[in-house]
Design a protein around this motif. Structure first.
Motif, PDB file in Angstrom:
ATOM      1  N   SER A  33       0.830  -1.197   0.000  1.00 15.56           N
ATOM      2  CA  SER A  33       0.000   0.000   0.000  1.00 15.56           C
ATOM      3  C   SER A  33       0.865   1.248   0.000  1.00 15.56           C
ATOM      4  O   SER A  33       1.968   1.268   0.561  1.00 15.56           O
ATOM      5  CB  SER A  33      -0.910   0.001   1.230  1.00 15.56           C
ATOM      6  OG  SER A  33      -1.594   1.230   1.335  1.00 15.56           O
ATOM      7  N   ALA A  37      -5.807  -2.102   2.688  1.00 18.47           N
ATOM      8  CA  ALA A  37      -5.682  -1.971   1.236  1.00 18.47           C
ATOM      9  C   ALA A  37      -4.855  -3.111   0.657  1.00 18.47           C
ATOM     10  O   ALA A  37      -5.211  -3.701  -0.370  1.00 18.47           O
ATOM     11  CB  ALA A  37      -5.047  -0.625   0.887  1.00 18.47           C
ATOM     12  N   SER A  44      -2.689   0.472  -4.028  1.00 15.14           N
ATOM     13  CA  SER A  44      -1.531  -0.358  -3.697  1.00 15.14           C
ATOM     14  C   SER A  44      -0.835  -0.844  -4.959  1.00 15.14           C
ATOM     15  O   SER A  44      -1.468  -1.070  -5.986  1.00 15.14           O
ATOM     16  CB  SER A  44      -1.943  -1.557  -2.828  1.00 15.14           C
ATOM     17  OG  SER A  44      -2.874  -2.366  -3.512  1.00 15.14           O
TER      18      SER A  44
END
Length: 571
Positions: free
Chosen positions: A48, A58, A108
């Motif tokens: 991320s 994420a 990401s």
């Protein structure tokens, strides 16, 4: 000895004071045969760009989402098609979610490698790192997509960064003994290529230990250089055995499953007894069936027998099952797993005891406005569930909606569903044109314009208008448009002229959702659904809401004045 299938080993190591706060995520999944032969195995890493509590979420979402969706793609899709479709859908979801959070994002970097047969397929976005160690040769396979800003390097291309994503694709021939290393940009400046080779080759029999050596050495080098060494992760995958060379014949485009013949009640197919023919169209056949072993009743959908050469529709037919499997909503019909292997091309759905919305409306002409709005609300939730998975239904109308005996709604028939993948949506209207427009189809389909979620908003609003009034909002139905000048003939007919119970506010909401110009409709579906969720569609009158507290305090002031006068008179 015959190598029947691909065999691998892998190892992992994290360096983090608190693994829960690590910005990176990685995973390896090698399923059992026959899924391994059909889809291969995967190794994934993500990192991320956020530096807060959302960073771990994420990274995990991108890895888990890819692995879950890739292995459920149709078997007839090749690796590149499957992975690319999944990554584009995942990118659209991450990007849309990032628009609704104030701090951080679902952005990401990500690298995913699919190992299938004697080949590997690398899909890469951002600045995560993938290396191959073959003998003494250590080579980086991924490209760094980074931008230098103020001495910091940021990904210039990543998952969820934009509505569309550019994916690097690399096709690699495998050799037995190949080692693939997955790591993140944070390791830059710590280890040299010679360090990687030395630390891995020191004892390559234990890949977890090899990853630990890499992590410890990288952390030590980072501390010697005076910067943090608590965000390192390493993943190693080794090719232990390769399957023998097999010259695969392409077979039929959609696998070796033939289209079922025309079926009649009483006949059986794969242990499924045909109970009734529910629908026969130029594209498909729909049957109510019963599993002879489990006694479970279901609905079978199969391509029309005469479609054997129309591959464009058949490809979409196989996409339908995958699309519906991705949606988890009580208002969307569910796909059922067959109890035995399929020998023909079809898929199964849950059987809903009930009637279409059109039949329900004919049997309940005296239904109250509240009942009708409740059904419209349920339909809105079904459409929202599809949109949350980046799916456009494209054929919302009273005949594709079932109402069960308890008044619960279920959206069915995904013959024209389209998956948003960031590549534009003009082409998706061609499939609907082949299936056929109806009176609730948005005008942009007939005119060949770009389509999107607001096209479903139109169909939802048109179906709701019909449910509340029994009529259509325009004299000229949009599906009969021939040119953009015909849009001028679409003059909205107020719903209140047919049903005076409809409030002016709800009528205005319907008018806007049914605007012939797609750009002028509600920007978000939730805005339109809010008007439907207010009891009887009545939005609070702002002037009245301002007057109520004023009247209260005026009353209090009047009472106090009266008490003051009385106290003065009684003195």
């Amino acid at each position: 000895m015959s190598h029947a299938q691909l065999l691998i080993s892998y190892g992992q190591a994290f360096v983090a004071p608190d693994r829960r706060l690590h910005r990176s995520s990685m995973s390896v999944r090698f399923p059992e045969a026959p899924l391994l032969r059909a889809k291969g195995g995967c190794a994934v890493i993500s990192d991320s760009i956020s530096r807060n509590t959302m960073a771990k979420q994420a990274g995990d979402i991108s890895v888990r989402g890819f692995l879950a969706d890739y292995f459920s793609t149709p078997d007839h899709w090749d690796v590149k098609t499957s992975a690319t479709r999944v990554l584009r859908a995942l990118n659209s979801w991450c990007y849309s979610q990032s628009q609704h959070v104030k701090e951080g994002s679902f952005v990401s970097s990500m690298s995913a490698m699919v190992f299938r047969g004697r080949e590997a397929h690398l899909f890469h976005m951002g600045d995560t790192l993938v290396f191959r160690l073959r003998g003494a040769e250590f080579e980086q396979l991924s490209r760094d997509h980074v931008t230098d800003l103020g001495g910091y390097r940021y990904p210039s291309r990543a998952l969820g960064m934009d509505g569309s994503v550019d994916i690097d694709y690399t096709h690699i021939a495998l050799k037995q003994g190949d080692l693939f290393l997955f790591t993140t940009q944070g390791v830059r400046g710590t280890l040299l290529p010679s360090d990687y080779v030395r630390l891995i080759r020191q004892d390559a029999s234990d890949l977890d230990a090899a990853c630990e050596r890499l992590a410890n050495e990288a952390k030590q080098r980072a501390q010697e250089r005076g910067y943090g060494g608590d965000q390192f992760c390493f993943q190693l995958v080794r090719i232990d055995e390769l399957p023998e060379e097999v010259t695969e014949h392409p077979g039929q485009l959609y696998g070796d499953l033939p289209i079922p013949p025309e079926l009649a009640p009483g006949e059986r197919l794969d242990g499924l007894e045909i109970l009734a023919v529910l629908s026969r169209t130029a594209q498909s056949r729909v049957y109510r069936v019963r599993d002879v072993h489990s006694e479970r009743e279901m609905v079978m959908k199969a391509p029309s027998p005469e479609l054997s050469l129309r591959n464009a529709y058949l490809e979409h037919f196989l996409l339908q099952q995958w699309v519906v499997e991705r949606v988890n909503s009580p208002f969307v019909v569910k796909v059922m797993e067959p109890s035995r292997p399929r020998r023909y091309l079809y898929y199964l759905m849950q059987h809903i005891e009930g009637e279409t919305l059109r039949q329900w409306a004919e049997r309940h002409p005296q239904a109250s406005l509240t009942q009708r709005l409740d059904i419209a609300n349920q339909l809105g939730k079904a459409v929202q569930a599809l949109h949350h998975r980046e799916i456009i239904h494209q054929q919302i109308n009273p005949d594709n909606i079932l109402i069960d005996p308890h008044g619960k709604l279920v959206l069915t028939d995904f013959s024209a569903c389209h998956m948003r993948d960031g590549e534009g949506h003009r082409h998706s209207g061609e499939l609907l044109r082949q299936i056929g427009f109806n009176e609730h189809t948005a005008p942009e389909y007939a005119l060949g314009d770009s389509i999107g979620r607001r096209s479903d908003q139109y169909s939802l609003a048109s179906t709701t208008y019909w449910l509340l009034t029994g009529a259509l909002p325009y004299t000229l139905t949009p599906n009969r448009l021939r040119s953009h000048t015909d849009l001028e003939e679409l003059t909205y007919r107020s719903a209140r002229t047919t049903n005076p119970e409809i409030s002016p506010e709800l009528d205005d909401a319907l008018r806007r959702a049914l605007d012939p110009q797609r750009a002028l409709r509600f920007r978000r579906m939730s805005e339109f659904l809010h008007a439907l969720r207010v009891p009887l569609g009545r939005l609070p009158n702002r002037e009245e809401s301002r007057q109520e507290p004023r009247r209260f305090w005026q009353g209090v002031a009047g009472i106090l004045l009266l008490l003051l006068v009385l106290s003065w008179l009684l003195r």
